[in-house]
Structures are given as C-alpha cells and as structure tokens.
Design a protein around this motif. Structure first.
Motif, PDB file in Angstrom:
ATOM      1  N   VAL A   1       0.844  -1.208   0.000  1.00 12.70           N
ATOM      2  CA  VAL A   1       0.000   0.000   0.000  1.00 12.70           C
ATOM      3  C   VAL A   1       0.871   1.247   0.000  1.00 12.70           C
ATOM      4  O   VAL A   1       0.618   2.206  -0.746  1.00 12.70           O
ATOM      5  N   SER A   2       1.926   1.233   0.809  1.00 14.71           N
ATOM      6  CA  SER A   2       2.805   2.409   0.851  1.00 14.71           C
ATOM      7  C   SER A   2       3.412   2.659  -0.513  1.00 14.71           C
ATOM      8  O   SER A   2       3.453   3.809  -0.994  1.00 14.71           O
ATOM      9  N   ALA A   3       3.900   1.577  -1.133  1.00  9.91           N
ATOM     10  CA  ALA A   3       4.496   1.745  -2.462  1.00  9.91           C
ATOM     11  C   ALA A   3       3.470   2.288  -3.443  1.00  9.91           C
ATOM     12  O   ALA A   3       3.770   3.162  -4.271  1.00  9.91           O
ATOM     13  N   ALA A   4       2.232   1.795  -3.331  1.00 12.16           N
ATOM     14  CA  ALA A   4       1.189   2.255  -4.273  1.00 12.16           C
ATOM     15  C   ALA A   4       0.886   3.735  -4.058  1.00 12.16           C
ATOM     16  O   ALA A   4       0.750   4.500  -5.014  1.00 12.16           O
ATOM     17  N   ILE A   5       0.795   4.153  -2.768  1.00 13.40           N
ATOM     18  CA  ILE A   5       0.466   5.573  -2.509  1.00 13.40           C
ATOM     19  C   ILE A   5       1.525   6.485  -3.129  1.00 13.40           C
ATOM     20  O   ILE A   5       1.202   7.468  -3.798  1.00 13.40           O
ATOM     21  N   PHE A   6       2.775   6.132  -2.930  1.00 13.02           N
ATOM     22  CA  PHE A   6       3.825   7.031  -3.431  1.00 13.02           C
ATOM     23  C   PHE A   6       4.286   6.670  -4.834  1.00 13.02           C
ATOM     24  O   PHE A   6       5.207   7.263  -5.357  1.00 13.02           O
ATOM     25  N   GLY A   7       3.642   5.665  -5.409  1.00 14.70           N
ATOM     26  CA  GLY A   7       3.965   5.330  -6.805  1.00 14.70           C
ATOM     27  C   GLY A   7       2.802   5.677  -7.716  1.00 14.70           C
ATOM     28  O   GLY A   7       2.727   6.767  -8.289  1.00 14.70           O
ATOM     29  N   VAL A   8       1.851   4.773  -7.756  1.00 15.20           N
ATOM     30  CA  VAL A   8       0.717   4.961  -8.678  1.00 15.20           C
ATOM     31  C   VAL A   8      -0.122   6.176  -8.303  1.00 15.20           C
ATOM     32  O   VAL A   8      -0.539   6.948  -9.157  1.00 15.20           O
TER      33      VAL A   8
ATOM     34  N   THR B   1       4.904  -7.690 -16.771  1.00  8.29           N
ATOM     35  CA  THR B   1       4.839  -6.768 -15.630  1.00  8.29           C
ATOM     36  C   THR B   1       3.404  -6.514 -15.226  1.00  8.29           C
ATOM     37  O   THR B   1       2.492  -6.467 -16.056  1.00  8.29           O
ATOM     38  N   SER B   2       3.235  -6.331 -13.928  1.00  5.36           N
ATOM     39  CA  SER B   2       1.934  -5.933 -13.409  1.00  5.36           C
ATOM     40  C   SER B   2       2.174  -5.073 -12.172  1.00  5.36           C
ATOM     41  O   SER B   2       3.227  -5.138 -11.550  1.00  5.36           O
ATOM     42  N   VAL B   3       1.190  -4.240 -11.865  1.00 10.83           N
ATOM     43  CA  VAL B   3       1.344  -3.309 -10.745  1.00 10.83           C
ATOM     44  C   VAL B   3       0.252  -3.592  -9.720  1.00 10.83           C
ATOM     45  O   VAL B   3      -0.923  -3.704 -10.080  1.00 10.83           O
ATOM     46  N   ALA B   4       0.647  -3.688  -8.472  1.00 10.44           N
ATOM     47  CA  ALA B   4      -0.347  -3.821  -7.407  1.00 10.44           C
ATOM     48  C   ALA B   4      -0.838  -2.432  -7.058  1.00 10.44           C
ATOM     49  O   ALA B   4      -0.073  -1.588  -6.616  1.00 10.44           O
ATOM     50  N   MET B   5      -2.149  -2.149  -7.314  1.00 12.33           N
ATOM     51  CA  MET B   5      -2.668  -0.796  -7.137  1.00 12.33           C
ATOM     52  C   MET B   5      -3.152  -0.550  -5.711  1.00 12.33           C
ATOM     53  O   MET B   5      -3.097   0.565  -5.219  1.00 12.33           O
TER      54      MET B   5
END
Lengths: 615, 176, 137
Positions: free
Chosen positions: B131-138, C61-65
């Motif tokens: 989740v942290s990676a997603a917040i600051f990534g996507v 590749t895939s991204v966990a959203m």
C-alpha cells in the motif's frame, strides 16, 4: 466562328465603363472636375469600342469571350463568359451611344450639382451593368448586371437626397424591382438546375434537343422582367422615378434598366419561342400595359411623367413583339424597337431637361409655349415626338412597323392580342405625342410660383454648343436612323405600313382637333376627376400600400399564431415548471432538516429507480 | 466460517450497535463518544480485513483528530450536559428517516451481496509495504492533490470565521 | 474469509448514518451521521480491496494498485477536511443566529450585517439547545 477581335472588343466594352466608374468614384470627392472628365471621356471611348465590336462581330453565329475565368460550384458549371452576336452588338452600340450622350449632357446639366461627379460615376456603373446584361453569355452574369442596375436605379432616382419624395421614389423602385427579382432569381435557378450550367449556349442546346420547354422557369423570369420593365402589376415605380435628375431618367428609360427586360427576353428568345404558354403570359401583360399606360400618358400634366408612361407603353410594345413574333424571326423586331426607342426616348428626356432649365420645372403649365425660339430644340424634340408617334420616315416608324409586322405574322392567340393592342397604342401614342408638341409650342407659360434650386439654368456659351450638339445628333438620328435598320435587313410591307401610319395620322388629327377647343390642351376633354385620378396612376400606389399592409397583417397573424399555438406547449411547460417551482418555494420555509429529508429521500428514490432500471 | 469471520462479526455487531447509539442517544456528548466507539471498532474491522495501514490511519485521524474537533465544536456551541429529550427532529421526520435508512440498507445489501456471496478470499499477512508503495507510486498525484485540498480546507475554515467576524457584529454566542 | 459480513456492516452503517443525518436537530450531531455514512463507504472499499488483483500492464509486468485501501485513506483525509470546514460553518452559524438547530425556520433573510436576525434569534430560545418556539411544519 469565334472572332478573337470581337471577343477583345466585348471584354473591353464591359471593362472600360467598370474601370471608369471605379476611377471616377475614387476621384469624385477629391477632384470632381477630373472625375467628371474621366466619366465623359470613357463614355465616348466606350461608344468607340462598341463601334469596333459591331464592325468585328461575325455576321452569323456567336463570338464568345471569357471574363474572370470559370467558376465550378459543385455540380454546377459557371463559365462567366460573354457572348455576342450581331443583333446584340447593335443593342450594345445603342446603349454605349446613349450613355455617351447622357454623360456629355450631364457635364452641363449637373454642373451646379455638388454631387454631380458621383452622379456621373454611377451613370458609368449603370452603363457597365447594362452592357454586361447585353453581352452576357451566362445567366449569372446577367443576374449580376441586372441587380447592379437595380441598385444603381436606387442611387440615381434618389440622387436628390434632400427631397423626401425622391427618397421615397428610390425606395419604391428598389423594393418593387427587388420583389419582382425573386421570380427572376428563381427562374435562373430553375434553368441552371435543369441543365447543370448557367452557360446560355449549353442551355439553348439542352432545350433545343427536344427537351420540354421550361415554361415554369420562363414565367418566373417574366415576373422579374415585368418588374424591371414596369409591366402591370409593377407599373407604378417608373412614373415616381421621375424624381431623379433628368439625365438619370433618360438613362433608365432610354437604353438601360427598363429595356433590360427586352434584352433578356431577346437573349432567351430561343427558349421563349418554344413555350407558347410563357409567351401568352408575356403577350397579355404587354398588351394590357401598352394600352393602359398610353391612356395614362395622354392625361399627364407633367412632361416627364408623360414620357415615363410613354416609355412603359413602348417597352411593353417591344416585349409584345417578342411575345408575338414567329420563332424563326429571332425576335429582331423587338430588339430593333429597343434600339430606336433608346435613341428617341433619350432625345426626348434630354430635351425635357433643357425645357425644365428654361421653364423652371417640368409641369406643362410652366412649359406652355416655352419651346419656341431655342433653335435646335423644337426641331429635334418634334422629330423625337414624331418618332414616338411612328410618323414616316423617322426611326420610330421603321421599328414600329417591324413590331406590327411581327404581330401580324404570329399565329398564336398572344400574337392577335398584341396586334390589336399595338394598333390601339399607335393611335393613342400619336394623340399624346401631338398633344405634347402642341402644348409646348403654343400658349403662354405660367411663371413658377417658387424658384427651385435643383433646376439648372439654361445652357449658354460652350455648354450650349455641347447640349445642342447632343440633342441635334439625337434628332438627326431619329430622323434618318431608320435607314440603318433597312440596311440591316428590315423590310417594310406597304400594306402594313399604310395601316399603321393611317392610324397614327388619325390620332394626330384627333388630338389636333381637340386642341382647337378653348384651353388649347387636348387633355382637357377629360373630366376633372378622371384627370386627377390619372395623375396618381389610378391610385396604384395605394394598392401597393394596401398590399404591403395586407402582407404585414398576415405576418402579424402568423407571428401571433406562432406565439399562441406553436409555442404554447414549450411555453406552457416552462410556465408550468416555473409555477411548480414557485409553489414549492412558497411551501418550503427554508427549514434545513426538512430540506435534508427531501434531498435524501429524493436521492434514494433516484437510486432505487436507477438500480431497478439497470438490473 | 473461519476465525477471521467470527472476529469480524463480533467487531461488526459492536460497530453497528455503537453507531445506533450514536444517532439515538439523548446526551449530546455521549453521541460523540459513541462515535468514537464506532470508529474504533471499524478500525478493528479493518485490521481483520488485513488493511492495517488503513486501520491505523482511522485510529489516528478519525478517532484522534476528528473526534476532538467534534467535541470542541459541541463545547463551543454550548451543548447541554446531561439527558435532553429535544435532541431529535419531530416524530414524523424521524419516521421517514427510519424508512430512508432502512431502504438504503436494503438497497446496498440487495445490490452488493449477490456479488460477494460465493467469494472466499485469502487475507494476506501484511499489505503495508504494497500500500505504501502504491500511494507514493501509482497514486502520488492524487495524494499531492489531497495535500492541496487540506490546505484549502484550512484556509476555507479560517475565512468562514473571519467573514462572519468582519460582518461587523459581536458574536452571537458571546453576547448571550 | 467471506465478505458477506463486511458488506452487511457497510449497508447497516449507511442506513444508520442516513437516519442520523435526518433524525438529529443539532448540526454537530448531523455531522456525526455524515461520518457514519463515510465509514460505511470505507468498510465496503476495504472489503472489496481483498478481492483486488494486480493491474496487468503487459505479459511480464503488473502493478499492485491497492485501490480500495488507498481510496479509503484518501476518504479519511477528505473527511478530515470536510469536518474542518463543516464545523467552521456550524460555529459561524452559531455566532450569527445564536443556535445550531436545523429544524428552526430562518426568520427573514440571514443578513450578518444587520442586527435584526440576532434580535429575532435572541427571542427564539436558548442557543445550542433545541429552540423552544419551533414546531414542525
């Protein structure tokens, strides 16, 4: 077949007056003298070019010339080309000649007018438009010339902008001819739509190959022609147009606008010859107009108005000749009469301008006996009236004889109508021409009760030479011009000539006999009230006004219907919504909790509905 | 029926009960406190569902900051202490409110339940890192946008109070 | 685990929240209902996030959203912003018209520049407590 020299002359003949109009209009404010000189010189130049055109035009067939290059409008081909053959080269010569005479005459007549240079520039433009109509080989060019003339007539008739009556007359002429032009445009569109081009040569070919004659289109075009030529029911703008300066009247009546209808019918003669119905319509209109306006002319108490009615009568005669002539005649009689009428009517109008300068007005009461002692004027004016009456050997006699002959040779119903109308008109024309002459040379004039500044003083010195030269030349042409027609191939049938001359002489005699009565004016034979009614064209103006009022009333009814019936539903919806909103507004006291309740309940209902529908 | 299910149902029942009390209690301050309880048990639900970060944020911001604000507001508007019978809207409004609430529940249940009836999901051990990676990534741009939103909310709240003050009258509450 | 219970919790919280918004006459308590409605949405989002699959960009590749959980955090932040502004408005309302009773009909135009509404509100009853003079429509 195509003569490149003739083509060049045709192009020049249109281009020179156009350039002249542009240049003199630009110069008109800053250098009025130079502007006038440009107008006059180019008009003479134009006349010389038209002579060159006549010399070079092929004796048989057409010479074509390009203008600004062809237009391709979708499927429609618009070549924008000029087309000239011998009869129309003659007409062009007459037009250029009359325009040149009028320009020279205007140098004197408009000398004291502050807007004289502008006037002469517009005359150039007007002449260019008429020459374009005469030489046009493309319906679109014809329409352009036609409409420019309509606009020019507005400017020329309304030249004396300080007079309310002039402004009204200009507006009337413009509106009436514009109204009639609706038919003209529709007719052109119909022709172009049927053939896919506006090129005349192709249109003739298309309908020459057995295609049914485009009667509807031709009748529609007749409406526009009736408007420009002052046929019944558009016969009231021409007398009013006498508000314009006299050279403008000479121009409009002599060789241009009024005659443009004849030119167009003559140009489209191969089409009209195919359609008996369209020609019958034309014959009836022309016959009714020629007789009616001849009667009106007899009673007028103003020399210019008399000439105006006589113009309508004569133009109707030309159109009658075109309506009656057998197909193989190519309408030559009508065009011949157009040329001869251009000469003698220009003479008469220019003479009337001179008379107005002498007498201080154009009313017969002011001009009684004024013509005596002005040398060339009474002689020329008399010759012009003789030509109008068709007395041999004048130019009018030859061309009118052609009209009668054409009507006699025609076998259609229209031809018979035109023939009898022509005989009647010959009689009436002789009567009013005689009356005009007798009134102008005998009796004593009234002094004008007020001095009108818009009238020019009589010519003196060099301007006298100029004016007398112009008038004299026109008078000479009226006398001997008929010979030119005979050279061109017109022939005179002795029987026909004898009958028509006999009728004309009868008219002269009757008029002379009437003038023996006390008062000296043959028109006084008519009752007071009748004479007064004819001064206002039997109230045609009121009929127009009534017609317009009717149209306006109808439009009001339509608007009201539109408001009350067609718009009722949307209007009702709107007011219903407003009323509902207002009621809700009054019912709602602005309490937040009930508002919240309503919003949430409504939102929930929408949600339920949405889910139910989505499922 | 796994342990997670049972624990979740316990938290859920507690949350629903506290929520009901929060909207029906007759003591103003109690309502705020029942809200604390509700939000806290909902945080527990988040933990059970494996959303640890969300649960922590819930505790931190909701239970911590928001509730403090609410209680402050109650105090500043001179909320009465003790039982008060006049906290609720008129009866007919409450009746409609009950119908609306029940309908909303039924609607959501009817729409969403069929989607999840058969789904048995595995709860991962920890999602914090992802989740942290997603917040600051996507989601980094919406995240930045939210910071701007918070700033404008701050300024908005300040302006609202200033505008009323600048309207040139002594505050109504103080005057009483 | 099964998602039936979380969904039911969400639905029940939404209903209670809606009731709370409509059944309270104190503006601050109305806001409590709003918080419950927001929590209902959060519960549903978190519950559904357990079913979320990584977003496939290509074959390798895939991204966990983590869309559900991230959205929930955003909504909590939004709720904080919302409560700040809402409470500011409630306080302003209290200062201007002397009470925060949402069942009270506004008396005349609410015009902070004049004293009339204050005078009118002063006679309306004890501020902060339900107004005595107010009856149902």
């Amino acid at each position: 077949m195509t003569s490149s020299t003739a083509s060049t002359f045709a192009q020049l003949l249109v281009a020179v007056p156009v350039l002249a109009a542009v240049v003199s209009l630009i110069l008109a404010r800053s250098a009025p003298g130079a502007s006038r000189a440009v107008s006059a010189v180019t008009a003479v130049l134009g006349f010389l070019v038209s002579v060159g055109l006549l010399v070079n035009v092929p004796a048989e067939g057409f010479a074509a010339a390009t203008t600004v290059g062809p237009l391709q409008v979708g499927e429609l081909k618009v070549p924008l080309e000029l087309l000239v053959d011998r009869p129309f080269a003659v007409v062009a010569l007459a037009v250029a000649f009359v325009v040149a005479c009028i320009q020279l005459y205007s140098v004197w007549y408009m000398a004291t007018d502050p807007r004289g240079a502008v006037f002469q520039a517009i005359v150039s433009m007007f002449g260019a438009a008429m020459l374009l109509v005469v030489l046009s080989g493309d319906l679109l060019l014809t329409l352009i010339g036609w409409e420019v003339m309509g606009w020019g007539s507005y400017l020329l008739i309304g030249h004396h902008t300080f007079r309310r009556s002039a402004r009204r007359a200009a507006m009337k002429a413009f509106l009436l001819t514009r109204f009639a032009d609706i038919g003209f445009v529709l007719g052109i569109v119909a022709l172009a739509a049927q053939t896919g081009t506006t090129r005349l040569a192709v249109i003739f070919e298309h309908f020459g190959e057995g295609a049914a004659a485009p009667t509807a289109a031709l009748v529609l075009m007749l409406i526009g022609i009736a408007g420009k030529s002052g046929l019944i029911p558009f016969h009231d703008w021409l007398p009013d147009a006498m508000e314009g300066p006299t050279p403008a009247s000479a121009l409009i009546h002599g060789a241009t606008m009024v005659a443009a209808g004849t030119v167009v019918v003559g140009r489209l003669f191969p089409l009209y010859a195919e359609s008996t119905d369209a020609r019958l319509v034309l014959a009836v209109l022309a016959a009714a107009t020629t007789v009616y306006t001849a009667v009106m002319a007899f009673t007028q108490n103003d020399v210019k108005k008399l000439l105006a009615y006589s113009t309508m009568s004569q133009v109707a005669l030309m159109l009658g000749a075109l309506a009656a002539a057998p197909a193989e005649e190519h309408g030559a009689a009508g065009l011949d009469h157009l040329v001869s009428h251009a000469v003698f009517k220009a003479l008469l109008f220019l003479g009337a301008g001179w008379l107005a300068a002498i007498g201080g007005g154009t009313a017969f009461a002011l001009l009684r006996g004024r013509m005596k002692g002005w040398g060339v004027l009474p002689v020329s004016f008399g010759l012009g009236l003789a030509a109008l009456a068709g007395i041999p050997p004048t130019i009018g006699f030859v061309s009118k004889d052609g009209v009668v002959a054409a009507a006699r040779e025609g076998t259609t119903t229209g031809a018979h109508i035109v023939l009898y109308a022509t005989y009647l008109t010959v009689f009436l024309t002789a009567m009013y021409a005689t009356r005009a002459y007798l009134v102008l040379v005998s009796g004593d004039p009234e002094e004008p009760d007020h001095h009108d500044d818009s009238h020019t003083p009589p010519p003196t010195g060099s301007s006298y030479t100029l004016v007398a030269g112009v008038i004299g030349t026109l008078g000479l042409l009226s006398l001997v011009g008929g010979a030119a027609f005979l050279v061109q191939g017109a022939h005179i049938d002795p029987t026909v000539a004898a009958v028509s001359v006999g009728i004309a002489l009868l008219g002269v005699l009757v008029s002379w006999a009437l003038s023996r009565r006390p008062g000296g004016d043959p028109a006084t034979v008519l009752s007071e009230s009748w004479a007064r009614a004819t001064q206002v064209n039997l109230g045609t103006d009121r009929v127009y006004a009534g017609f317009a009022a009717g149209v306006v009333a109808l439009a009001r009814v339509v608007v009201r219907l539109d408001n009350a019936v067609v718009d009722a539903l949307p209007r009702g919806l709107a007011s219903g919504a407003t009323a509902t909103g207002g009621a809700a507004d009054r019912a709602h006291r602005g309490v937040p909790s009930t508002g919240l309740l309503a919003v949430l309940s409504g939102g929930l209902i929408v949600l339920v509905l949405g889910v139910a529908l989505w499922r | 029926m796994t342990t997670r299910d049972i624990v979740f149902i316990c938290f859920a029942v507690l949350a629903a009960g506290c929520a009901l009390l929060a909207v029906t209690t007759k003591q103003v301050v109690h309502a705020a406190l029942w809200l604390v309880a509700t939000l806290g048990t909902i945080a527990g639900c988040y933990f059970v569902l494996g959303a640890e970060l969300v649960g922590l944020v819930q505790l931190l911001i909701y239970v911590g900051a928001v509730i403090i604000l609410v209680i402050f507001a109650l105090m500043l508007t001179r909320a009465p202490i003790g039982k008060h019978d006049d906290l609720a809207t008129p009866g007919w409004q409450r009746a409609i409110a009950a119908v609306v609430g029940a309908s909303l529940t039924a609607l959501i249940a009817a729409v969403v339940l069929p989607v999840v009836t058969d789904a048995a999901v595995d709860i991962p051990a920890s999602t914090n890192k992802g989740v942290s990676a997603a917040i600051f990534g996507v989601w980094v741009w919406p995240f930045e946008l939210l910071s701007v939103l918070l700033l404008s909310a701050l300024i908005g709240a300040f302006i609202v109070s200033q505008v009323v003050r600048a309207a040139g009258r002594p505050t109504g509450g103080e005057g009483r | 685990m099964h998602l039936t219970a979380p969904v039911l919790l969400s639905a029940v919280l939404a209903g209670i929240g809606a009731y709370g918004v409509l059944a309270r006459r104190n503006a601050v308590l109305v806001l409590i209902g709003v918080e419950l409605l927001l929590s209902s949405a959060n519960v549903l989002l978190v519950a559904m996030s357990t079913q979320e699959r990584p977003y496939v960009l290509s074959e390798t590749t895939s991204v966990a959203m983590y869309g559900g959980q991230v959205m929930t955090i955003f909504i909590i932040t939004l709720a904080a912003a919302e409560i700040v502004v809402a409470l500011a408005i409630v306080l302003a309302m209290f200062r201007v018209i002397g009470h925060i009773d949402v069942t009270a009909a506004p008396e005349g135009e609410i015009e902070p520049a004049t004293d009339e509404p204050v005078a009118a509100a002063a006679s309306a009853g004890d501020p902060g407590s339900p107004a005595q003079g107010v009856s149902g429509p």
